[in-house]
Structure formats: C-alpha cells, structure tokens
Design a protein around this motif. Structure first.
Motif, PDB file in Angstrom:
ATOM      1  N   TYR A 234      -2.538   3.618  -1.018  1.00 23.01           N
ATOM      2  CA  TYR A 234      -2.980   4.520   0.049  1.00 23.01           C
ATOM      3  C   TYR A 234      -4.186   5.286  -0.454  1.00 23.01           C
TER       4      TYR A 234
ATOM      5  N   GLY B 137       9.129   9.886  -3.166  1.00 19.50           N
ATOM      6  CA  GLY B 137       7.758   9.535  -3.514  1.00 19.50           C
ATOM      7  C   GLY B 137       7.639   8.315  -4.410  1.00 19.50           C
ATOM      8  N   CYS B 138       8.764   7.613  -4.686  1.00 22.21           N
ATOM      9  CA  CYS B 138       8.671   6.486  -5.608  1.00 22.21           C
ATOM     10  C   CYS B 138       8.344   5.181  -4.884  1.00 22.21           C
ATOM     11  N   GLY B 139       8.198   5.230  -3.550  1.00 20.53           N
ATOM     12  CA  GLY B 139       7.751   4.043  -2.835  1.00 20.53           C
ATOM     13  C   GLY B 139       8.822   3.315  -2.037  1.00 20.53           C
ATOM     14  N   LYS B 140       9.986   3.916  -1.884  1.00 22.31           N
ATOM     15  CA  LYS B 140      11.074   3.237  -1.169  1.00 22.31           C
ATOM     16  C   LYS B 140      10.697   2.987   0.292  1.00 22.31           C
ATOM     17  N   THR B 141      10.260   4.038   0.955  1.00 22.99           N
ATOM     18  CA  THR B 141       9.902   3.897   2.364  1.00 22.99           C
ATOM     19  C   THR B 141       8.771   2.902   2.532  1.00 22.99           C
ATOM     20  N   THR B 142       7.811   2.957   1.625  1.00 20.93           N
ATOM     21  CA  THR B 142       6.672   2.047   1.716  1.00 20.93           C
ATOM     22  C   THR B 142       7.125   0.597   1.643  1.00 20.93           C
TER      23      THR B 142
HETATM   24  N1  LIG Z   1       0.694   7.225   4.976  1.00 23.10           N
HETATM   25  C1  LIG Z   1       0.460   7.555   3.700  1.00 23.10           C
HETATM   26  N2  LIG Z   1      -0.759   7.986   3.306  1.00 23.10           N
HETATM   27  C2  LIG Z   1      -0.999   8.303   2.025  1.00 23.10           C
HETATM   28  N3  LIG Z   1      -0.084   8.237   1.042  1.00 23.10           N
HETATM   29  C3  LIG Z   1       1.146   7.835   1.366  1.00 23.10           C
HETATM   30  C4  LIG Z   1       1.485   7.483   2.716  1.00 23.10           C
HETATM   31  N4  LIG Z   1       2.793   7.124   2.736  1.00 23.10           N
HETATM   32  C5  LIG Z   1       3.233   7.240   1.473  1.00 23.10           C
HETATM   33  N5  LIG Z   1       2.256   7.665   0.641  1.00 23.10           N
HETATM   34  C6  LIG Z   1       2.366   7.892  -0.790  1.00 23.10           C
HETATM   35  O1  LIG Z   1       2.949   6.768  -1.366  1.00 23.10           O
HETATM   36  C7  LIG Z   1       3.941   7.126  -2.316  1.00 23.10           C
HETATM   37  C8  LIG Z   1       5.278   6.547  -1.928  1.00 23.10           C
HETATM   38  O2  LIG Z   1       5.721   7.142  -0.750  1.00 23.10           O
HETATM   39  P1  LIG Z   1       7.090   6.753  -0.036  1.00 23.10           P
HETATM   40  O3  LIG Z   1       7.175   5.290   0.048  1.00 23.10           O
HETATM   41  O4  LIG Z   1       7.157   7.487   1.237  1.00 23.10           O
HETATM   42  O5  LIG Z   1       8.174   7.328  -1.039  1.00 23.10           O
HETATM   43  P2  LIG Z   1       9.749   7.522  -0.851  1.00 23.10           P
HETATM   44  O6  LIG Z   1      10.148   6.941   0.442  1.00 23.10           O
HETATM   45  O7  LIG Z   1      10.329   6.847  -2.020  1.00 23.10           O
HETATM   46  O8  LIG Z   1       9.988   8.991  -0.913  1.00 23.10           O
HETATM   47  C9  LIG Z   1       3.929   8.630  -2.362  1.00 23.10           C
HETATM   48  O9  LIG Z   1       3.138   9.013  -3.453  1.00 23.10           O
HETATM   49  C10 LIG Z   1       3.289   9.038  -1.087  1.00 23.10           C
HETATM   50  O10 LIG Z   1       2.578  10.232  -1.254  1.00 23.10           O
END
Ligand SMILES: Nc1ncnc2c1ncn2[C@@H]1O[C@H](COP(=O)(O)OP(=O)(O)O)[C@@H](O)[C@H]1O
Ligand SMILES: [Mg+2]
Lengths: 391, 566
Positions: free
Chosen positions: A34, A64-69
């Motif tokens: 991102y 913030g470890c990337g699970k949702t991503t």
């Molecule tokens: N839409 C976005 N724009 C910029 N950075 C993002 C976005 N979504 C997630 N991130 C970044 O990517 C990393 C992983 O996020 P995320 O997958 O949401 O973590 P989790 O679900 O494990 O808490 C984080 O550092 C977050 O700040």
C-alpha cells in the motif's frame, strides 16, 4: 526466522496435493503493498496458504500484520502485486498470467467485521440477495431464505430491518447471507469482535455447526488466541506480512518454532543461553545452569538460544524430584487464584546474581506458601529450545 | 480512499469510457463556470487588444459612485456586526446554556432555505409601511399617537441591516455552534472549578475558543452581504440607498444603459470577494484545527443561567418572531384586496391570488420558476454527484473542487453580468432564453449542490458495496440496488435545497430573464416597481406553498423509487 522453513514445508504440501484434490483455496507468494506516508507499506510479503474443503483455517496475528489484506486479496476486493491465487481449482489471480477475476466471479463469500447489512433491505431481503444475484427463482429464494433463517434462529425476523435487531442477531443475519449461496469458500473477518462475550461463544458454536452442515472451506481472521484455538482446524500465525507458523492449534501451542509464536499462543517463561546439541536434544548453558529441551526448529551449536516453557509444563514441588537436569531451587514470590488452578511466580537463583522469574501453574491445594523455598522441575520433553531471533 | 474502492468503482461501466465521460463532464462544467468570468475580465481589462484600465476610470467617475461605495461599506459592516452577534449569541445560548430550546435549535439551520428573502422582505414591508403597516397601526393605537403615519419606518439603514441580519444570522449560528459542539465543555468547567465566575469564563474561555469560528462566520456574512441584492433593492431603494449590487443592476437596466460601468463594478466586486473568500478559507481551516482532539467528557454542556435564562430565552423568542411575524403579515396581506385594507374576515378574499393566476405574465412566471428550478436542481445534483464521486475515487480532486466551488466566490450580480457578457450575444445568442437562466442557476448553486453531494457520497459505506460484490452481484446490480438507495436520500436533500434556491432566486433572474421567459424573482421586482405589492405578496405565498407541495410530491416519488429498487 522460521519463515523460510515454513514456506518450503508448504511447497512440499502443495506438491502432495497437486493432483486435483479437494483444496479450495490456494494462495502462493502473494505480495501486496500500500502507498504509505513515507514510501510503500508491504502488507503481504509473499504469503502462501492452502485450505482444503471442510477446514477452518484461522489467520491469527496482532493488528496490522496483514490478515485482512490476505482475506480481501482472496475475495478479490484487493488486487495484489504478485503471486497467484486459486479458488476451487480455478485461477482467480495471477501476476504472471495477468489474471484478475472480480469478486462477484469468484466462488467466495464473506462475513464483514462491521456486518455490512444493507440498511434499506429487510432481513429476508438481505439473506436472499446472493441467491437473487445468482438468478435463482423467486419461490425457491423464499424457501431457502426461510430454511436459512431457521438455521440461525431468526425464523420470525424476516420482515425486520437490520437496525431493529441486536448486535448478535445482526451477526447471524450476516452469517446466513454468507452461507446461503453455498459458496465453496467463506471468509470471516473478525466476525465476533463487535459482540459481547456470551453471544460470541454462542455464535462461534453456530459457525462450527454450520460448517459441519455445509462443508465449506473457511478462512477466519482473528487476533484473539483463545477464539482461534476454539474454532481452528488449521492455525496460521502471521507476523508482519509473513507466515510465522502453520499447524493444528495444539501443535503451535506445544511446539512453537519461534519465540513470536510461542508468546502469541500464551504465557511463556524464557531462559536464554548458549546451545550444544546432545543426541536429539539441545542443552543450554544459562544463568540458572544447564537447561535441556527439544529443538522445534534448527539450532546451531554455539549459537544463542532460548529455552521456553508454559506455566503448566513446570512443576513446583517440595522435595527434589530426583531428575538430573532441569531442576532448580526456587522461592515463591506471588500466588494468584486463576479459577481452575493457581498461578505461581517463582524466582530462580542465578550464578550472575540477577534473578530469573518463572510463571508456573500449580494445582489448587498444593500447599505452596509465598516466601518459601521449593524446587521447580520442567521435563526436558516439554521444554522447547528456540532460536533467539529478533524478539 | 483505498485501492479496493477504486478497483470496484473503476469497474462500474468500462473503466476507460467512464473516465472519459467524467473528464468530458468536467470540461463542460469548467467551461460553464470559468468562461463567463474570463470573458468578463477580458472585456473590462482589454480594450482593442491592449491592457487598459479605462473601464475602471469610467466607473470611478460614474455618477453616484462615491455614495455607492459609502452605502456598501455601511451596509456590509453593519450586517456583519449585527448578523454575527445575533447568530453567535444564538449559538452560545443553544449550545452552552440551559436556555436551549431543542425544537428551535433544529429549525434555525433551515431558515435560510425555507424562508426566502423575498417573503421576509415583503413581510417587513407590510408590517412597517408608514401609513398602513400593521405594526405601525398597532403601535399608534398602543401609544395613542395622533399621527397617521409612523412611528417606525424601515426605509433606512438600521432597518435594512436588521432585516438582512435576521436572514443571515443562521449562517453565523451554524458555524459558531459547530465549533462550540466540537470544543469540549470541560474546558469551561475547568475554568469554573478553578474559581472563575460565569462571565469571566465566558470572556476568557468560551469566546477565545470560538474566536476563529466567529471570524470565519463574520467573513462568510461579509461575502454574502457584498453580493446581497434583494434586501438593498426592495428596502434600500425607497431610502435612496444604493449598494454595489444594486448599482450593477441599475447599470444594466436603466436608460441609457451603462453596461461597461456595471461590468467594471462586477469585476471589482468579484475581486473583493475573492480576497474575503481566501481569508474565510484560512479562518475556517484554523477553526477546524482548533477542534480539541481526544475523548470528549460526558459532562453536560448546558450551564444554568438562573434568572438570566429567561432573558436569553426572550432573545431567542425575539429572533423567531423576527422571522415568523413577517411571514404571518405576508399571508394576511395577500388575503386583503389592497394595501391598508382593515384586517377582518369580511375583507379576506382570494382576489390577489386570482389575479396573479389569471395574469398571463405572473402565471407564466410561476410555471417557469418551478420548471427551471426543478431542472436546474436535477442537473446541478447530477453534475455534483458524478464529479464528487469521481473525485473521491480518483483521489485527485483539485480541478473538480475548483470547478464546483468557484461560483461560491462570485457574487450573483457579478455572475449574472458575466453570463450576459459571455452568452447574451453571438455566437451563443442566449439572452432571454430558458437555457441561459437554467445554466446560470446551475452555476450559481453548484456549491450548495456539491456540499449535499459530498455529504451523501461520504455516507456511502464501502463495506456495504463490497458485501454486494462478494454476494456475486454485478457492478450494475450493485449500483442500482446498493449504491443508489444509499445515495438517493442525500442527493434528494440537495435537490430540495437547490430547487428552493432556484424558485426564489431574484438577483440572477432580474438580469437574465427576458420578456418571453418571466420568472418569479424578476416579476416580483417589476410588480414592486409598479406598486403592486399585494400581488407580490400573493405570488410569494403561492411560491412558498407550491414549493412545499412539489417537495412533498418529489419526496414520495423518490421514496417509491428507493422502495422499488430494493
Ligand atoms: N487501504 C489501505 N491503505 C494503506 N495501508 C493499508 C490499507 N489497508 C491496510 N493497510 C496497511 O497494511 C497493513 C496490514 O493491514 P491489515 O491487513 O488490515 O492488518 P490486520 O487485518 O492484520 O489488522 C497495515 O500496516 C495497514 O496499515
Ligand atoms: Mg483486520
């Protein structure tokens, strides 16, 4: 850390499964970045997972470890920069072959953290929407919706609007909507983080029951280690966009390959020292003397390593247990009542002077007194020796 | 915005063609907004292909120029002071004291839209007309005066400023009350706890924390009053007060026409307002920064005023009376056959309405105003919605913001002048056409349309859209079933605002409407200048009632549309 070893493990797994089996989701080397405030943030650094039919894989890791991503990349809501993803044997994303299938053309459905119920539709309309999108006949939709509502105990709420339901009921509508279309893969993004503890347990059981009934492959995101253990058939611990370890919850609890996984799975006591291997086991020279344990990942002789044990692996006893290693004289500093057992903090005497503290579980009624001297024994078959790593 | 949303929105229709359409629309709207202004500047600064200030020399020597400057200065400064005090005081009373009246706090912000200037002004005219004004008759009777006229006249500066301030005060109220709502009342409580008296707290804590908001609202009112036309025209003309916007109007409408002088003044007005707008933007930004971060205390913000409570409530009641009484007077007057007829049921009749509706010009004006207002509102909302949606998706909003908000920085008189310069003659030849009026309305009200569209688009929940995609819905179905129902209420609210503004528009209408396209605002001015006040009152009431009916009908249609798209 152990990440490279894990990746090669998975590659081996994939080779085993390659002959058209029941793997429903396969992601390999998925990379996603991102734009951040100063340069790019790499949310996924080449992640590989695979989930067979009927499994519930839990993605566990701190915020913030990337699970949702990862979840959103599988759903098609994010487009990764590298790697390959296939769902039910069909490639839905591939950076090499320039393939990207939009979310509505993947056989995936998803439960959102915010429920994401459409406020202008009734419960029945919300639940029936995925069927309407798949051009199912009206009469059939009505019938399936009723069955689904009964299955999640919402039989009489079909005509209500989402804002007329409690949080737990809304969550069950979201579940029903995700499951009704019989998708091969269902993704759950922290579905229980917005409901209170009692409802959480109830819905968790319901998810397990629904999975038994519909036999989908599930990926479930949470940062709660207890919830993960309760629902996972396969636990995937993530750390900063990488996979730290994959396995059954018990395996990760008993045989963590890194201090990160060990501490994420529960309380630990650590003693660090220099490693020497002796027939399958590793001996550590530490401040409390020699510590012997089992290596769960590669340990090189002469390197710094850490001996790790969980509270219930240690035993505080009155008499010397007679074992010739991993027995230390100790003083009880603090006793706390934890319900099923007592948690005892003991202090071990060290050669260097700075005392080492250990947390140990003791059965109730074991007669330990604060300030008294005892022996702490941790059997070497339980104690894990882990690389020192960065933590 | 996240790349995920971009991804999804890009796919609404084919990516490329959607982008092309948005770009085309942006260019078209940019032309509509910027071309007239550029043409106007060109016309006043360039003579025979060379830069020249001769137009301004002519302006400065024009008859009445210096008294116009003085009148404008008095009017603007007076209105800024009175309206900011009124609005600021109302905001403090409503947000910080137990004098608050919830129902009125909700009504105040919609007053500028619901109570059109023309209705308010004619209400005051019927109340305070020297011989036959109801308030004057009542006062003469109460004070047992022997005169047949007076005691109160509104043909003077204080009255002009007061009526304008009553109409503009809600603007100041909205800005200051928003800042008070955002500032934690615990700041004030801390001051009280530390031993400061109520008044000391007010002067030392409450006032300083809202300083930037007060400045911002004062500038906002300055911008509005520099461009205000309706008030000085109807109230100021009998008092020989000529402010800049009236001067511009006279330059176009008097004989012999003095277009060049009028255009030069319009340019000057635009430049002055630009400066105020830039200052206002800075102040507004500072006001937003002053918002105290962190968790608000749950402490009750409303401090008890004791006996003062009723004094403060008295002021609130006075303000509401100042808004509502004229409207009552307006309705009464519209039911009476002539100015000064005794108020009694025997005299009530619908004659004025009948003659307004049977008179071809005024009937046509009503029909025109409603259709032009409705069309302009639909188009303005469409433009604003599409461009703002595109701006949020593309993350590049500079050009779009510029185009949508520039009209807010051009007084309507100047805008109308610019439209005449740009479109009246060849190659467009639009003078006096419906198209010109509609285009001008769209341009003038784009900022209001954009504010509503921004609110609607920002309410759009990303996950609700994504949930539709993972339910296997096509982009088209998602647009129809999920996005449209979510946007519709907000866009409809914007439509209502622009529709009301368009129907009641006077400034632009009076300069751009031709003989074939009469509209309410322009006909009202004509009637007023030929002394047909009862007809204007009837037309104002008719306009108001008919707008409410239209809004109600439109609301039904929209909610039905939303229901069927489920
Ligand atoms: N839409 C976005 N724009 C910029 N950075 C993002 C976005 N979504 C997630 N991130 C970044 O990517 C990393 C992983 O996020 P995320 O997958 O949401 O973590 P989790 O679900 O494990 O808490 C984080 O550092 C977050 O700040
Ligand atoms: Mg998350």
């Amino acid at each position: 850390m152990g990440a490279t070893a894990v990746t090669s493990d998975i590659t081996a797994d994939m080779a085993r499964n390659a002959d058209g089996d029941d793997v429903k989701v396969r992601a390999s080397n998925v990379i996603k970045t991102y734009p951040g405030k100063d340069g790019l943030v790499t949310a996924l650094k080449g992640v590989s997972v695979e989930i067979p039919q009927g499994e519930m894989a839990v993605l566990l890791g701190p915020s913030g470890c990337g699970k949702t991503t990862l979840l959103r990349s599988i759903a098609g809501l994010e487009r990764p920069e590298g790697g390959e993803i296939s769902v039910s044997g069909r490639t839905v994303y591939s950076s090499d072959h320039k393939v990207y299938l939009p979310p509505e053309r993947r056989a995936v459905s998803m439960v959102f953290q915010s429920y994401a119920l459409w406020p202008h539709m009734t419960v029945a309309q919300n639940i029936g929407y995925p069927l309407a999108c798949r051009k199912v006949a009206k009469a059939q939709i009505a019938e399936r919706v009723q069955q689904m509502m009964d299955a999640v105990h919402l039989g009489k709420y079909g005509h209500r609007y989402p804002n007329q339901l409690s949080g737990g009921q809304q969550q069950r509508v979201a579940l029903a909507r995700a499951i009704i279309a019989d998708a091969d893969v269902i993704l759950f993004d922290e579905p229980l983080s917005n409901v209170d503890a009692r409802v959480r347990e109830e819905i968790r059981k319901q998810i397990i029951a629904l999975q038994a009934e519909f036999n989908f492959a599930g990926i479930y995101v949470t940062h709660d280690q207890v919830e993960a253990g309760a629902i996972a058939t396969k636990l995937i611990v993530m750390n900063h966009g990488e996979i730290a370890q994959v396995g059954r919850p018990q395996e990760l609890y008993d045989n963590p390959v890194s201090r990160y996984v060990a501490s994420f799975m529960g309380t630990t006591t650590e003693v660090s020292g220099t490693a020497t291997s002796i027939d399958g086991m590793v001996a550590l020279d530490t401040a409390v003397g020699r510590v012997i344990g089992k290596p769960t990942s590669a340990i090189v002789d002469g390197d710094r390593a850490v001996g790790v044990f969980r509270p219930e692996w240690g035993h505080v006893v009155h008499e010397h247990p007679g074992a010739d290693h991993n027995v230390w004289p100790c003083v009880v500093k603090l006793k706390s009542f934890m319900g099923a057992h007592m948690e005892v903090v003991v202090e071990l005497r060290t050669s260097s002077g700075a005392p080492v503290e250990a947390t140990v579980a003791a059965p109730r009624g074991s007669g330990l007194r604060e300030g008294q001297c005892y022996y702490l024994h941790v059997p070497s078959a339980d104690l894990c020796v882990l690389p020192e790593g960065e933590q | 915005m996240s790349s995920a949303t971009t991804l999804i929105v890009e796919r609404l229709g084919s990516r490329r063609s959607a982008h092309r359409w948005v770009t085309l629309l942006l260019i078209a709207v940019g032309f509509l907004v910027l071309y007239p202004v550029v043409r106007m500047l060109w016309r006043s600064f360039v003579v025979d292909g060379a830069f020249s200030l001769s137009a301004f020399g002519q302006l400065f020597e024009a008859r009445g120029f210096s008294s116009m400057l003085a009148d404008t200065a008095i009017y603007v400064i007076g209105t800024v002071i009175v309206a900011t005090l009124m609005g600021g005081f109302l905001a403090w009373a409503m947000e910080r004291t137990d004098a608050r009246i919830n129902a009125i706090a909700g009504v105040l912000p919609v007053i500028p839209i619901l109570v059109p200037a023309i209705g308010l002004i004619f209400g005051y005219l019927v109340l305070f007309s020297p011989e036959s004004g109801y308030a004057n008759i009542l006062l003469r009777w109460l004070l047992s005066l022997e005169t047949t006229s007076g005691p109160i006249s509104i043909a003077n500066f204080p009255a002009l400023i007061f009526v304008t301030a009553v109409s503009f005060a809600p603007m100041a109220y909205m800005i200051v009350s928003a800042s008070l709502r955002n500032a934690d009342p615990a700041l004030e409580e801390a001051s009280r706890v530390n031993g400061a008296s109520r008044w000391r707290t007010f002067w030392r804590v409450t006032l300083p924390t809202s300083r930037t908001a007060i400045l911002s609202s004062a500038l906002m009112i300055a911008i509005l009053s520099v461009g205000a036309f309706t008030f000085p025209l109807f109230i100021g003309t009998p008092a020989n007060i000529t402010t800049a916007s009236v001067f511009v109007y006279r330059g176009f409408s008097s004989w012999p026409p003095q277009q060049d002088v009028a255009i030069a003044l319009a340019v000057l007005l635009t430049i002055v307002v630009q400066i105020a707008v830039l200052a206002q933007l800075r102040a507004a930004r500072a006001a937003n920064r002053a918002v105290i971060a962190g968790k608000r205390s749950s402490a009750s913000a409303l401090q008890p005023l004791g006996p003062w409570r009723w004094v403060v409530r008295g002021f609130i009641a006075f303000y509401m009376t100042a808004v509502l009484l004229p409207l009552l007077a307006l309705i009464t007057a519209s039911l009476l056959p002539y100015r000064g007829a005794t108020v009694s049921f025997d005299n009530f009749s619908l004659d004025n309405y009948r003659s307004v509706l049977s008179d071809a010009t005024s009937r046509e004006a009503l029909i025109n105003s409603f259709s032009f207002g409705a069309i302009a509102a639909v188009l303005a909302m469409l433009i604003a919605a599409v461009l703002i949606y595109a701006a949020t998706v593309r993350q590049r909003s500079r050009g779009i913001d510029l185009v949508l908000y520039v009209p807010a920085a051009i007084p309507n008189t100047a805008l109308a002048a610019a439209f005449i310069v740009a479109f009246a003659g060849p190659p467009f030849n639009l003078y006096g056409t419906a198209a010109l009026l509609i285009l001008a309305y769209i341009t003038a009200f784009l900022p209001q349309a954009s504010a509503s569209a921004t609110a609607a688009v920002s309410q759009l929940n990303k996950e609700l859209v994504e949930a539709s995609y993972v339910s296997a819905a096509s982009p088209l179905r998602t647009a129809r079933r999920i996005i449209a129902p979510q946007l519709l209420p907000g866009l409809f609210a914007g439509w209502v605002i622009v529709f009301f503004l368009g129907v009641n528009e006077v400034t632009i209408s009076v300069l751009l409407a031709g003989l074939d396209t009469p509209v309410v605002g322009q006909v009202a001015v004509e009637f007023f200048e030929s002394g047909r006040v009862p007809h204007v009152t009837a037309m104002a009431v008719l306009t108001f009632i008919a707008s409410l009916v239209v809004v109600a009908l439109a609301y039904k249609t929209v909610s039905r549309a939303a229901a069927t798209s489920r």
